[in-house]
Design a protein around this motif. Structure first.
Motif, PDB file in Angstrom:
ATOM      1  N   ALA A  11       0.807  -1.219   0.000  1.00  0.00           N
ATOM      2  CA  ALA A  11       0.000   0.000   0.000  1.00  0.00           C
ATOM      3  C   ALA A  11       0.839   1.267   0.000  1.00  0.00           C
ATOM      4  O   ALA A  11       0.290   2.372  -0.099  1.00  0.00           O
ATOM      5  CB  ALA A  11      -0.933  -0.010   1.219  1.00  0.00           C
ATOM      6  N   VAL A  12       2.168   1.137   0.087  1.00  0.00           N
ATOM      7  CA  VAL A  12       3.034   2.324   0.163  1.00  0.00           C
ATOM      8  C   VAL A  12       2.947   3.142  -1.117  1.00  0.00           C
ATOM      9  O   VAL A  12       2.750   4.359  -1.098  1.00  0.00           O
ATOM     10  CB  VAL A  12       4.492   1.912   0.460  1.00  0.00           C
ATOM     11  CG1 VAL A  12       5.436   3.088   0.278  1.00  0.00           C
ATOM     12  CG2 VAL A  12       4.601   1.370   1.881  1.00  0.00           C
ATOM     13  N   CYS A  13       3.125   2.493  -2.269  1.00  0.00           N
ATOM     14  CA  CYS A  13       3.093   3.192  -3.546  1.00  0.00           C
ATOM     15  C   CYS A  13       2.932   2.176  -4.665  1.00  0.00           C
ATOM     16  O   CYS A  13       3.033   0.966  -4.448  1.00  0.00           O
ATOM     17  CB  CYS A  13       4.358   4.024  -3.767  1.00  0.00           C
ATOM     18  SG  CYS A  13       5.878   3.032  -3.760  1.00  0.00           S
ATOM     19  N   ARG A  14       2.710   2.667  -5.861  1.00  0.00           N
ATOM     20  CA  ARG A  14       2.470   1.778  -6.995  1.00  0.00           C
ATOM     21  C   ARG A  14       3.696   0.932  -7.326  1.00  0.00           C
ATOM     22  O   ARG A  14       3.566  -0.234  -7.694  1.00  0.00           O
ATOM     23  CB  ARG A  14       2.062   2.596  -8.221  1.00  0.00           C
ATOM     24  CG  ARG A  14       0.682   3.228  -8.110  1.00  0.00           C
ATOM     25  CD  ARG A  14       0.332   4.001  -9.368  1.00  0.00           C
ATOM     26  NE  ARG A  14      -0.993   4.586  -9.268  1.00  0.00           N
ATOM     27  CZ  ARG A  14      -1.534   5.352 -10.200  1.00  0.00           C
ATOM     28  NH1 ARG A  14      -0.844   5.629 -11.303  1.00  0.00           N
ATOM     29  NH2 ARG A  14      -2.749   5.857 -10.044  1.00  0.00           N
ATOM     30  N   ALA A  64       3.789  -3.116  -7.435  1.00  0.00           N
ATOM     31  CA  ALA A  64       4.188  -3.866  -8.628  1.00  0.00           C
ATOM     32  C   ALA A  64       5.341  -4.816  -8.320  1.00  0.00           C
ATOM     33  O   ALA A  64       5.374  -5.953  -8.791  1.00  0.00           O
ATOM     34  CB  ALA A  64       4.580  -2.894  -9.744  1.00  0.00           C
ATOM     35  N   SER A  65       6.299  -4.356  -7.500  1.00  0.00           N
ATOM     36  CA  SER A  65       7.463  -5.182  -7.177  1.00  0.00           C
ATOM     37  C   SER A  65       7.078  -6.405  -6.347  1.00  0.00           C
ATOM     38  O   SER A  65       7.689  -7.466  -6.464  1.00  0.00           O
ATOM     39  CB  SER A  65       8.497  -4.356  -6.402  1.00  0.00           C
ATOM     40  OG  SER A  65       8.977  -3.286  -7.192  1.00  0.00           O
ATOM     41  N   LEU A  66       6.047  -6.245  -5.512  1.00  0.00           N
ATOM     42  CA  LEU A  66       5.662  -7.319  -4.598  1.00  0.00           C
ATOM     43  C   LEU A  66       4.488  -8.145  -5.104  1.00  0.00           C
ATOM     44  O   LEU A  66       4.010  -9.033  -4.408  1.00  0.00           O
ATOM     45  CB  LEU A  66       5.305  -6.739  -3.225  1.00  0.00           C
ATOM     46  CG  LEU A  66       6.452  -6.018  -2.492  1.00  0.00           C
ATOM     47  CD1 LEU A  66       5.936  -5.359  -1.225  1.00  0.00           C
ATOM     48  CD2 LEU A  66       7.578  -6.990  -2.166  1.00  0.00           C
ATOM     49  N   ALA A  67       4.033  -7.850  -6.324  1.00  0.00           N
ATOM     50  CA  ALA A  67       2.854  -8.535  -6.858  1.00  0.00           C
ATOM     51  C   ALA A  67       3.049 -10.040  -6.915  1.00  0.00           C
ATOM     52  O   ALA A  67       2.121 -10.810  -6.665  1.00  0.00           O
ATOM     53  CB  ALA A  67       2.515  -7.990  -8.242  1.00  0.00           C
TER      54      ALA A  67
END
Length: 367
Positions: free
Chosen positions: A40-43, A47-50
């Motif tokens: 939830a920090v940023c997009r 995307a990196s943790l998807a």
């Protein structure tokens, strides 16, 4: 030597943190709560943790806060509030849970889609302008070479209930015809539930019969009679299909003496012999826990999911009423009509229940 304190302002942009470092930190936390907050920090972090999955062996009850807010709470079976998420993607939508971490949602604009509330991933499905009764997800759409199919049970002409199916990316729903016999009331195909089991798709009718869905990839998909209703079957309540080991089983809520829609005397469970098409009434789920309601019907091995009791049915019965949310202990009710026991929830959860959105069962990070 003069030392200078580092502040947040001295740190390079958090959004530009290297992917390898970010995923390493995520793995070290071993906490679903921290994992969700990191996404939830940023997009760029999201995307990196998807694809960074963690095993979180817990079944959650997803509840929406009242009012017009977009807050959703995930009540863990072995913790109190697991976490709260802001999910504007679900605004004005009804949704159904699954054991795969995904929701199937239906909007006022008739748009239907698969949505993962934890990764925010989404897959579109064709629009459906009918009154949707239930949306059922066959398998995890993220599995390699997934042939995920979504079934829609909906109301049509003259209060007849129909079933259609579609895959993510399809342009239209395909309706299943039924080869069963019509009765004096006009239409017998009142389907309650569907399941993907051992490479085939099955459905159960409100009358207790089992149908097999054929030719789903062909020109004429249809439902054909597969097994008769169990002996001495008393219908009138929603029937549910589920897998119990290598067996296909069905359960339905026992009729109430006073016709109170929110009281439950118990559940009757049947096991189907797939070869002889004969039914056996059973009195145990073994080491499994069964989840019913506003979700895909599913079971889990209780030992793998802390907080789950073996040989128990967890039910929301697709209702927003507190009385219909509870646990049915199969063994305890074998000789006594104890019925549904209240689902244990903290005080901070109880105030969430009077909502227009029924609670749903979901496994955020399935094993």
């Amino acid at each position: 030597m003069h030392s200078k304190k580092k502040t947040i302002a001295d740190v390079s942009s958090w959004a530009n943190m290297m992917d390898d470092l970010l995923t390493h930190i995520a793995r070290l936390t071993r906490s679903p709560r921290h994992h969700i907050r990191m996404t939830a920090v940023c997009r760029s972090w999201r995307a990196s943790l998807a694809d960074q999955k963690i095993n979180f062996p817990a079944v959650c009850l997803m509840l929406r806060e009242g009012g017009n807010c977009d807050n959703y709470n995930f009540y863990s079976m072995w913790e109190e509030i697991f976490d709260e998420l802001d999910l504007p993607e679900l605004r004005g939508r009804r949704y159904w849970g699954s054991p795969f971490g995904w929701l199937v949602s239906h909007g006022l604009n008739c748009e239907i889609r698969l949505f993962n509330p934890f990764s925010r991933a989404t897959f579109p499905l064709p629009k459906n302008h009918s009154l949707i009764e239930k949306l059922i997800l066959s398998i995890n759409p993220e599995e390699p070479n997934s042939n995920c199919i979504v079934f829609a049970i909906y109301w049509g002409f003259l209060d007849r209930r129909y079933i259609a199916f579609a895959k993510p990316g399809d342009l239209a729903w395909r309706t299943l015809s039924y080869d069963g016999n019509d009765n004096d009331d006009g239409f017998k195909f009142l389907i309650d539930d569907a399941i993907y089991f051992k490479g085939n798709f099955y459905g159960c009718l409100n009358t207790g019969e089992i149908v097999l869905f054929e030719d789903l990839h062909g020109a004429h998909p249809k439902a054909v009679e597969f097994a008769p209703q169990p002996p001495n079957f008393h219908g009138g309540r929603t029937c549910y299909l589920f897998a119990l080991g290598e067996n296909l089983c069905m359960t339905c809520r026992d009729p109430c003496d006073d016709d109170d829609d929110y009281e439950c005397n118990g559940y009757t469970i049947f096991k189907l012999d797939m070869d002889t098409k004969s039914w056996e009434k059973i009195y145990s789920l073994g080491d499994r826990s069964l989840f019913l309601g506003n979700c895909c019907t599913f079971t889990v091995a209780a030992a793998d999911y802390p907080g789950c009791k073996p040989n128990c049915i967890y039910s929301t019965e697709e209702s927003i009423h507190v009385e219909s949310i509870g646990i049915y202990e199969v063994e305890k009710n074998r000789d006594k009509d104890i019925g549904l026991e209240p689902f244990p929830m903290s005080k901070q959860v109880e105030h969430l229940l009077p909502s227009l959105s029924p609670p749903v069962w979901i496994i955020p990070y399935p094993l």
